[in-house]
Design an enzyme around this catalytic site. Structure first.
Site, PDB file in Angstrom:
ATOM      1  N   ARG A 146      60.456  32.607  38.887  1.00 57.18           N
ATOM      2  CA  ARG A 146      60.057  31.277  39.288  1.00 57.18           C
ATOM      3  C   ARG A 146      60.089  30.369  38.307  1.00 57.18           C
ATOM      4  O   ARG A 146      60.163  29.145  38.605  1.00 57.18           O
ATOM      5  CB  ARG A 146      58.329  31.730  39.677  1.00 57.18           C
ATOM      6  N   TYR A 206      17.555  18.861  17.603  1.00 58.56           N
ATOM      7  CA  TYR A 206      18.676  19.690  17.891  1.00 58.56           C
ATOM      8  C   TYR A 206      19.803  18.629  17.928  1.00 58.56           C
ATOM      9  O   TYR A 206      21.032  18.901  17.873  1.00 58.56           O
ATOM     10  CB  TYR A 206      18.335  20.438  19.230  1.00 58.56           C
ATOM     11  N   THR A 240      46.478  24.875  31.612  1.00 58.09           N
ATOM     12  CA  THR A 240      45.158  25.218  32.214  1.00 58.09           C
ATOM     13  C   THR A 240      44.274  25.297  30.917  1.00 58.09           C
ATOM     14  O   THR A 240      43.061  24.969  30.786  1.00 58.09           O
ATOM     15  CB  THR A 240      44.991  26.497  32.935  1.00 58.09           C
ATOM     16  N   SER A 259      18.834  28.634  15.273  1.00 52.80           N
ATOM     17  CA  SER A 259      19.435  27.227  16.034  1.00 52.80           C
ATOM     18  C   SER A 259      20.859  26.890  15.927  1.00 52.80           C
ATOM     19  O   SER A 259      21.441  26.301  16.743  1.00 52.80           O
ATOM     20  CB  SER A 259      18.453  26.418  15.026  1.00 52.80           C
ATOM     21  N   ASP A 304      44.956  19.023  36.752  1.00 51.47           N
ATOM     22  CA  ASP A 304      45.757  20.274  36.330  1.00 51.47           C
ATOM     23  C   ASP A 304      46.852  20.716  37.431  1.00 51.47           C
ATOM     24  O   ASP A 304      46.424  21.224  38.392  1.00 51.47           O
ATOM     25  CB  ASP A 304      44.747  21.299  35.961  1.00 51.47           C
ATOM     26  N   ASN A 343      51.598  33.953  27.528  1.00 50.86           N
ATOM     27  CA  ASN A 343      50.602  33.256  28.581  1.00 50.86           C
ATOM     28  C   ASN A 343      50.807  33.829  29.968  1.00 50.86           C
ATOM     29  O   ASN A 343      49.877  34.074  30.846  1.00 50.86           O
ATOM     30  CB  ASN A 343      51.534  31.653  28.914  1.00 50.86           C
TER      31      ASN A 343
END
Length: 529
Positions: free
Chosen positions: A184, A377, A32, A405, A110, A149
């Site tokens: 799991r 920009y 993810t 900026s 995903d 994780n």
């Protein structure tokens, strides 16, 4: 170079085709995190991209883990109802992919996709429609990464932290929750098949960037994906942004003036606030603040580099009681403020008076317009692209002391704001912007720490008035090209709105007194919920 270069009416790179990136990996392997980071980068490049998560689709259509049948996540034979439910989720998620490809270019799917049969079915289905399929496998053999994780993502993911439902791990002892999640993972490992098929393009990432193996990748866009993935990681870190202090000569791009007395006061306040907040954060994570180095990036302009000097003084081992911090300061010339060209030194009112035709074009498209001998920009975003890659690669906590900026562009990239929003983001001197990259987006806050000259440019703040009582317009931005006045926000497309919604947390008020949200000129920045 990649910046928002290729934004067109269709949002497609005509020569790249449509690409489906199919993630592969066991749970808690950073899929993810990699997916969201890649989505952010491609959107910044102007490519219509989305992440479609099988887990997110399941949570939205069925609910959290406690609403699923007991055998939903277990391997082996399942009941007829469970098989039908899994098939419904899979087909619904794949339909979302087809729907996006009607006008989008890249989908990142995903999901675990842990068997060769599953991957082949998906690849053949979409390849038959002319879509390029790439397998993106995340492999982890480092136990510390896996546990990090699990603790930071899985135990705090939407499956377990929604206030609307009683999720699986709410109220659990964290160590017991980690132990259960490892169970799991062991179940999944029994049937997991690594990506070894050579008849499909694939990318194998080992330990979230430690090593990358590539097979049959072709074309510009696919190569840019590889380049980006070579520079990311998922180590915990915090990125801070702050304006440089008030200088002796403001509103002049050519003048490289030193800090004023107020500017030096501001720099010391910034140092104290950052070190105090960071020390608290590191102690909560069980890290010694003095042993953890803070990287500081500044532009090569004096007002930016000198704003970092109090940090260098605080790190001096000769200080009574020893150094307060461990810092490394780096000057980056590409982080200089936007070049105003012939508008240097002109107020927005003067620019409108002396250059009426240019001003009319400017207000129609503040992001892309370039005044004579100036930068737009868009030009600034192109200049900052190497900095963005370094930002992704940076593993230490980072403080960027720069110009409004530049900060706008970097914040917009991290948070996922569309390019049209960049010129209108209000970046106030006296606010510290804190961004924490996370797997499901970013956590971000604007924290107010200082009031003084150069903070506001309106008459509602008396300390900004001149002795005769008129508003002082000469101390807010370093040069007027950075001012938000005249830079109205363009109408957002639905995709732009979706990009903002995908950020986990908007910049919101933090825990410090008088929290200040990041705003666009005249209205609040759109926020996800």
């Amino acid at each position: 170079m990649v910046a928002p270069l290729y934004t067109t009416a269709s949002g497609l790179l005509f020569h790249a085709g449509k690409i489906l990136v199919v993630t592969v990996g066991l749970p808690a392997r950073g899929k993810t995190h990699i997916s969201r980071a890649l989505e952010r980068y491609l959107r910044w490049a102007g490519v219509k991209t989305t992440v479609i998560s099988l887990g997110d689709y399941r949570r939205k259509t069925i609910g959290g883990a406690q609403r699923l049948p007991p055998d939903y996540f277990t391997l082996g034979e399942k009941t007829t109802d469970t098989e039908a439910l899994r098939k419904k989720c899979l087909e619904g998620c794949e339909q979302l992919i087809w729907d996006f490809f009607k006008d989008g270019q890249v989908v990142i799917y995903d999901a675990n996709n842990g068997t060769a049969g599953q991957r082949r079915r998906v690849a053949e289905k979409f390849a038959s429609a002319g879509i390029h399929v790439i397998f993106l496998e995340s492999i982890c053999d480092d136990p510390s990464i896996i546990e990090r994780n699990i603790r930071s993502v899985k135990i705090s993911s939407p499956d377990v932290q929604s206030s609307r439902l009683q999720w699986q791990y709410r109220g659990w002892n964290p160590d017991k929750a980690v132990e259960d999640y490892y169970r799991r993972i062991k179940d999944h490992e029994k049937n997991y098949e690594p990506v070894e098929e050579l008849d499909w393009p694939h990318i194998r990432i080992i330990n979230v960037g430690e090593k990358i193996l590539v097979n049959a990748i072709q074309g510009y866009l696919q190569s840019r994906i590889i380049f980006f993935l070579m520079n990311i990681h998922n180590r915990p870190r915090t990125i801070y942004f702050a304006r440089s202090g008030h200088s002796l000569i403001e509103h002049s791009y050519k003048a490289d003036a030193d800090l004023s007395d107020v500017g030096w006061e501001y720099a010391e306040k910034l140092r104290d606030f950052v070190l105090e907040r960071r020390e608290k954060s590191l102690k909560q994570r069980g890290i010694d603040p003095k042993g953890s180095r803070l990287a500081i990036w500044t532009s090569a302009r004096r007002r930016a580099h000198h704003t970092a000097w109090p940090f260098i003084q605080a790190a001096d081992p000769k200080n009574p009681g020893g150094p307060r911090c461990n810092v490394r300061v780096i000057e980056k010339p590409q982080m200089s403020e936007i070049n105003p060209g012939v508008w240097d030194g002109l107020t927005p009112e003067q620019a409108r008076k002396y250059y009426p035709q240019e001003w009319e074009r400017f207000v129609k498209d503040p992001y892309s317009f370039r005044a004579p001998r100036a930068e737009s920009y868009h030009d600034l975003s192109v200049r900052l692209e190497p900095t963005l890659i370094e930002l992704e690669r940076q593993q230490e906590d980072l403080l960027i002391i720069g110009h409004a900026s530049v900060i706008r562009c970097l914040l917009a990239y991290l948070i996922g704001l569309p390019a049209s929003e960049i010129p209108a983001i209000e970046v106030a001197r006296g606010d510290l912007y804190e961004v924490v990259p996370a797997s499901y987006g970013v956590e971000s806050h604007a924290l107010h720490f200082w009031d003084g000259p150069g903070r506001r440019h309106d008459a509602d703040h008396p300390h900004e008035l001149t002795p005769d009582g008129t508003p002082n317009q000469n101390n807010f931005y370093e040069n007027y090209a950075e001012d938000t006045r005249g830079k109205r926000k363009a109408t957002m497309t639905e995709e732009d709105a979706e990009a903002i919604r995908n950020a986990q947390h908007p910049l919101d008020g933090g825990s410090s007194p008088e929290p200040t949200p990041m705003t666009s000129h005249g209205q609040a920045t759109p926020a996800s919920t």
